[in-house]
Scaffold this motif. Structure first.
Motif, mmCIF file in Angstrom:
data_model
loop_
_atom_site.group_PDB
_atom_site.id
_atom_site.type_symbol
_atom_site.label_atom_id
_atom_site.label_comp_id
_atom_site.label_asym_id
_atom_site.label_seq_id
_atom_site.Cartn_x
_atom_site.Cartn_y
_atom_site.Cartn_z
ATOM 1 N N LEU A 163 -1.681 4.370 4.396
ATOM 2 C CA LEU A 163 -3.137 4.398 4.493
ATOM 3 C C LEU A 163 -3.657 2.996 4.209
ATOM 4 O O LEU A 163 -3.316 2.389 3.205
ATOM 5 C CB LEU A 163 -3.736 5.380 3.481
ATOM 6 N N GLY A 164 -4.517 2.503 5.088
ATOM 7 C CA GLY A 164 -5.062 1.173 4.896
ATOM 8 C C GLY A 164 -4.358 0.165 5.776
ATOM 9 O O GLY A 164 -3.637 0.527 6.711
ATOM 10 N N PRO A 165 -4.611 -1.136 5.512
ATOM 11 C CA PRO A 165 -5.279 -1.673 4.321
ATOM 12 C C PRO A 165 -6.784 -1.476 4.356
ATOM 13 O O PRO A 165 -7.384 -1.334 5.415
ATOM 14 C CB PRO A 165 -4.918 -3.158 4.360
ATOM 15 N N SER A 166 -7.359 -1.494 3.154
ATOM 16 C CA SER A 166 -8.791 -1.316 2.987
ATOM 17 C C SER A 166 -9.225 -2.055 1.737
ATOM 18 O O SER A 166 -8.414 -2.326 0.846
ATOM 19 C CB SER A 166 -9.126 0.171 2.849
ATOM 20 N N SER A 167 -10.505 -2.377 1.673
ATOM 21 C CA SER A 167 -11.053 -2.907 0.429
ATOM 22 C C SER A 167 -10.917 -1.855 -0.660
ATOM 23 O O SER A 167 -11.144 -0.669 -0.433
ATOM 24 C CB SER A 167 -12.528 -3.264 0.617
ATOM 25 N N ALA A 168 -10.496 -2.257 -1.859
ATOM 26 C CA ALA A 168 -10.400 -1.321 -2.982
ATOM 27 C C ALA A 168 -11.800 -0.839 -3.360
ATOM 28 O O ALA A 168 -12.797 -1.513 -3.078
ATOM 29 C CB ALA A 168 -9.728 -1.996 -4.174
ATOM 30 N N PRO A 169 -11.922 0.345 -3.982
ATOM 31 C CA PRO A 169 -13.248 0.836 -4.379
ATOM 32 C C PRO A 169 -14.036 -0.181 -5.196
ATOM 33 O O PRO A 169 -15.219 -0.377 -4.969
ATOM 34 C CB PRO A 169 -12.922 2.089 -5.186
ATOM 35 N N PHE A 170 -13.393 -0.804 -6.180
ATOM 36 C CA PHE A 170 -14.003 -1.923 -6.882
ATOM 37 C C PHE A 170 -13.492 -3.179 -6.187
ATOM 38 O O PHE A 170 -12.459 -3.741 -6.539
ATOM 39 C CB PHE A 170 -13.630 -1.909 -8.356
ATOM 40 N N GLY A 171 -14.229 -3.613 -5.157
ATOM 41 C CA GLY A 171 -13.736 -4.624 -4.241
ATOM 42 C C GLY A 171 -13.623 -6.012 -4.819
ATOM 43 O O GLY A 171 -12.920 -6.859 -4.265
ATOM 44 N N LEU A 201 0.222 -9.915 -5.682
ATOM 45 C CA LEU A 201 0.515 -8.536 -5.302
ATOM 46 C C LEU A 201 0.792 -7.714 -6.559
ATOM 47 O O LEU A 201 1.628 -8.084 -7.379
ATOM 48 C CB LEU A 201 1.735 -8.483 -4.384
ATOM 49 N N GLU A 202 0.073 -6.595 -6.696
ATOM 50 C CA GLU A 202 0.324 -5.647 -7.783
ATOM 51 C C GLU A 202 0.948 -4.387 -7.189
ATOM 52 O O GLU A 202 0.375 -3.791 -6.273
ATOM 53 C CB GLU A 202 -0.975 -5.293 -8.512
ATOM 54 N N ILE A 203 2.110 -4.014 -7.721
ATOM 55 C CA ILE A 203 2.820 -2.818 -7.245
ATOM 56 C C ILE A 203 2.676 -1.727 -8.294
ATOM 57 O O ILE A 203 3.011 -1.931 -9.461
ATOM 58 C CB ILE A 203 4.307 -3.127 -7.009
ATOM 59 N N ASP A 204 2.177 -0.583 -7.878
ATOM 60 C CA ASP A 204 1.989 0.530 -8.806
ATOM 61 C C ASP A 204 2.622 1.790 -8.214
ATOM 62 O O ASP A 204 2.111 2.358 -7.250
ATOM 63 C CB ASP A 204 0.498 0.750 -9.071
ATOM 64 N N ILE A 205 3.752 2.193 -8.792
ATOM 65 C CA ILE A 205 4.415 3.436 -8.401
ATOM 66 C C ILE A 205 3.797 4.578 -9.212
ATOM 67 O O ILE A 205 3.642 4.484 -10.423
ATOM 68 C CB ILE A 205 5.932 3.371 -8.678
ATOM 69 N N ASP A 206 3.434 5.663 -8.554
ATOM 70 C CA ASP A 206 2.764 6.800 -9.208
ATOM 71 C C ASP A 206 1.499 6.355 -9.941
ATOM 72 O O ASP A 206 1.344 6.573 -11.149
ATOM 73 C CB ASP A 206 3.709 7.507 -10.194
ATOM 74 N N PRO A 207 0.561 5.692 -9.254
ATOM 75 C CA PRO A 207 -0.666 5.238 -9.933
ATOM 76 C C PRO A 207 -1.463 6.423 -10.455
ATOM 77 O O PRO A 207 -1.463 7.501 -9.846
ATOM 78 C CB PRO A 207 -1.425 4.495 -8.836
ATOM 79 N N TYR A 208 -2.143 6.208 -11.567
ATOM 80 C CA TYR A 208 -2.988 7.273 -12.108
ATOM 81 C C TYR A 208 -4.335 7.300 -11.404
ATOM 82 O O TYR A 208 -4.904 8.354 -11.169
ATOM 83 C CB TYR A 208 -3.188 7.092 -13.608
ATOM 84 N N ASP A 209 -4.875 6.124 -11.100
ATOM 85 C CA ASP A 209 -6.093 6.103 -10.295
ATOM 86 C C ASP A 209 -5.963 5.003 -9.245
ATOM 87 O O ASP A 209 -5.051 4.175 -9.292
ATOM 88 C CB ASP A 209 -7.359 5.947 -11.139
ATOM 89 N N LEU A 210 -6.866 5.018 -8.296
ATOM 90 C CA LEU A 210 -6.779 4.126 -7.144
ATOM 91 C C LEU A 210 -8.071 3.347 -6.975
ATOM 92 O O LEU A 210 -8.528 3.092 -5.874
ATOM 93 C CB LEU A 210 -6.468 4.939 -5.883
ATOM 94 N N LEU A 211 -8.646 2.942 -8.091
ATOM 95 C CA LEU A 211 -9.940 2.261 -8.059
ATOM 96 C C LEU A 211 -9.772 0.755 -8.017
ATOM 97 O O LEU A 211 -10.649 0.035 -7.635
ATOM 98 C CB LEU A 211 -10.782 2.657 -9.268
#
Length: 652
Positions: free
Chosen positions: A596-604, A642-652
């Motif tokens: 999914l994406g790429p897209s601007s993050a919610p907190f861009g 680049l920040e890699i997050d496996i099993d992120p808790y939120d996606l903001l």
């Protein structure tokens, strides 16, 4: 002699340094080295006499520890953490170990006069205790205690810890927040005394080092701490308790972005220790794991001592303006409670200021047609999905009832505390949030004042919903339950449900019945039916249907790749290259991974950094990690990260 050491950088290999004749170095000690022109802490993996031949070897500058402060078990745990979360072993060791240079005993117990407490289990608690202890013979080491608020989970934890200590093993007791650790520390100190230590970031680095060493040597047998305490070492680990296991605070937000719950379950397997989790609102993934078998479930459906669950009333408010934020029903109930000598909690959930568009008549919000996630309002009056990038214009009318009464919600709540103070001028208020809790002894001060009846209204954020056991609270008011519900995140509804049920559970724990008033813009939202009945299983089943249809956890594993930098054009170019690399490597592996994406993050934009992300979904987590590892070099350069997050808790 030479030492192979790990450095707390995102570099996979060990580095070799010469050991000067005048110092003694052993594996599992910390030393000072010069790396890339900087003096840094390094972690000794191996000592040997094999001189490297292809580069000039630098000398170790000095030792930090006079003896090892960890052993091979922590090295193995760091290797697991690095592999699971795509970081380096050095980063994992740097995260796990205290940074103090000299142990300091200067720690003032905030509860020096804690009374000794006898713990007596009722029949229901005793059965769970017996079942957990008996299960060890069959190899069942992972347990979830699913108990309603006030059911007495803590008493079971204490009795389990007492039994483990009798077996000359040690106990790690994890709590989600520092504020909660203080309250649990008081309860446990009355049972375990000086055998108990505390471990969290509000201690100085040298105090944390002192407590780390005491636990490592077996001088202290029980530690209460936040997520990083999951790495503490001891002679024989017997049990890890994870209180409020659903809480997102157990997820680390910097590399390695580990989840303390998963690390604890790994230690359970490698060190044959019990893991006992507890919650009134378990994480959806945890309860699903119970149903599938890996975790054993124990339920507690009633409150300890015969107290009843509070009555929950859903009240609609017509506006989010601060002057309308306290409904007439909540004002009257507050005055009645305080006039009768009782205490009140007001919850203001500050999480979720991302603006959304909502219908003031029926509560409808604009959702992405592809992701079933709320879309966010932008200044150009467009609506954007921060998962897949779908964009549309703000509708002129409600998509459900046709009304043109559409409002933007998500800001303007900063004045709410002032409004509460002005409405109840003669009442004593106490505020608890992230800012106030950082001040020294804030929580012990709150506990003392609540017990002495010096607080009428406790106003706070999500901190007031966690773990507090005040028996004189008979009313809880949730000022705006909609905040956070429409965040562009698949876990948004689960977080709001857990928060509201947890804060409701602070009411009616004593001899008087409790009441909860939940204020909302949309009382027709199905979520409130489950909250009013405190029906976790009903909510859980409905949430599973949504997640299975959209391929979210627990039916898939997800990863978030976030690219950030000061220059947005470079960020966009980098995230585009990353997307191309991912597509290529997914094709090579024939991996069933959705992108999914790429897209601007919610907190861009945060801290001057523009943020764009890609979301990956896969059933095979090994393939997911492999594709990311093969693709991450597509993001390079000094000014893009680049920040890699496996099993992120939120996606903001």
């Amino acid at each position: 002699m030479f030492a192979d050491v790990y450095i707390g950088y995102p570099l996979d290999e060990c580095f070799t340094y010469r050991i000067p004749d005048e110092i003694r170095v052993a594996p599992c000690m910390r030393v000072k080295v010069n790396f890339a022109g900087r003096n840094m802490t390094a972690y000794v993996h191996r000592v040997h006499d094999e001189e490297p031949r292809d580069f000039e070897v630098k000398d170790i500058i000095g030792v930090i520890d006079t003896e090892p402060i960890f052993d091979e078990r922590l090295l193995d745990l760091a290797e697991y953490t690095a592999a699971a979360y795509l970081s380096s072993v050095g980063e994992a060791l740097s995260m796990a170990l205290p940074s103090g240079l000299k142990p300091s005993k200067r720690f003032k117990n905030p509860f020096p006069n804690a009374e000794h407490r006898e713990v007596r289990l009722n029949p229901g608690q005793q059965k769970i205790f017996d079942d957990i202890m008996a299960s060890r013979g069959g190899g069942d080491r992972s347990h979830l205690i699913f108990g309603v608020t006030g059911s007495g989970k803590t008493e079971i934890y204490i009795e389990l810890a007492r039994r483990i200590i009798e077996e000359e093993r040690s106990v790690i007791y994890l709590v989600p927040e520092i504020s909660l650790s203080s309250m649990i520390f008081e309860r446990l100190y009355g049972v375990f005394g000086d055998c108990l230590i505390i471990y969290h970031s509000h201690l100085s680095p040298n105090q944390r080092l002192h407590n780390w060493i005491r636990f490592y040597r077996g001088e202290a047998r029980v530690v209460v701490g936040t997520r990083s305490a999951v790495f503490l070492q001891c002679p024989r680990l017997g049990m890890i308790i994870i209180d409020e296991e659903h809480d997102g605070s157990y997820k680390e937000q910097s590399a390695p972005r580990y989840n303390a719950r998963r690390v604890a379950l790994h230690r359970s397997r490698t060190e044959t220790a019990l893991v006992v989790m507890g919650s009134a609102t378990p994480a959806v993934e945890t309860l699903y794991a119970c149903e599938r078998g890996p975790i054993r479930l124990h339920t507690m459906a009633s409150r300890y001592g015969g107290a009843s669950l509070p009555d929950i009333e859903i009240v609609r408010i017509g506006s989010t303006k601060p002057k309308h934020i306290i409904s007439t029903a909540l004002k009257l109930a507050t005055k009645r409670a305080v006039d009768s000598g009782r205490q009140v909690i007001y919850l203001l959930n500050r999480r979720g200021f991302a603006p959304i568009v909502i219908c003031n008549r029926c509560g409808w919000t604009v959702e992405c047609p592809h992701c079933n996630i709320s879309m966010n309002f932008h200044r150009d009056r467009s609506m954007l999905c921060h998962y897949c990038g779908h964009r549309s214009w703000v509708p002129a009318r409600c998509g459900k009832c046709g009304s043109d009464h559409l409002d933007k919600v998500g800001s303007g709540t900063q004045r709410v505390e002032e409004v509460i103070a002005a409405e109840f001028r003669n009442f004593n208020m106490f505020r608890l949030d992230q800012d106030s809790s950082r001040k020294k002894n804030t929580v012990p001060d709150l506990i003392g004042k609540m017990k002495r009846g010096e607080v009428d209204i406790l106003v706070g954020t999500q901190l007031v919903a966690k773990g507090f056991d005040f028996h004189n609270i008979t009313l809880v008011g949730v000022l705006l339950a909609d905040i956070g519900m429409n965040l562009p995140d698949f876990r948004a509804t689960e977080r709001v449900f857990s928060l509201l049920v947890q804060v409701a559970g602070r009411s009616g724990r004593g001899d008087a019945p409790g009441k909860v008033i939940v204020q909302t813009l949309n009382e027709e939202n199905p979520l409130f039916r489950y909250i009013k009945r405190q029906d976790y299983y009903g909510f859980y089943r409905s949430e599973l249907l949504v997640r299975e249809a959209l391929h979210y956890p627990p039916f898939a594993r997800i990863a978030r790749l976030l690219v950030r930098g000061k220059n947005e054009d470079r960020v966009i170019a980098s995230v585009s290259r990353l997307k191309a690399a991912l597509d290529e490597n997914i094709g090579k592996r024939n991996a069933g991974i959705r992108v999914l994406g790429p897209s601007s993050a919610p907190f861009g934009k945060i801290g001057g950094n523009y943020r764009h992300h890609i979301i990956l979904k896969a059933e095979d987590v090994a393939a997911l990690r492999g594709v990311i590892a093969d693709s991450r070099d597509a993001v390079s350069g000094r000014d893009v990260y680049l920040e890699i997050d496996i099993d992120p808790y939120d996606l903001l």
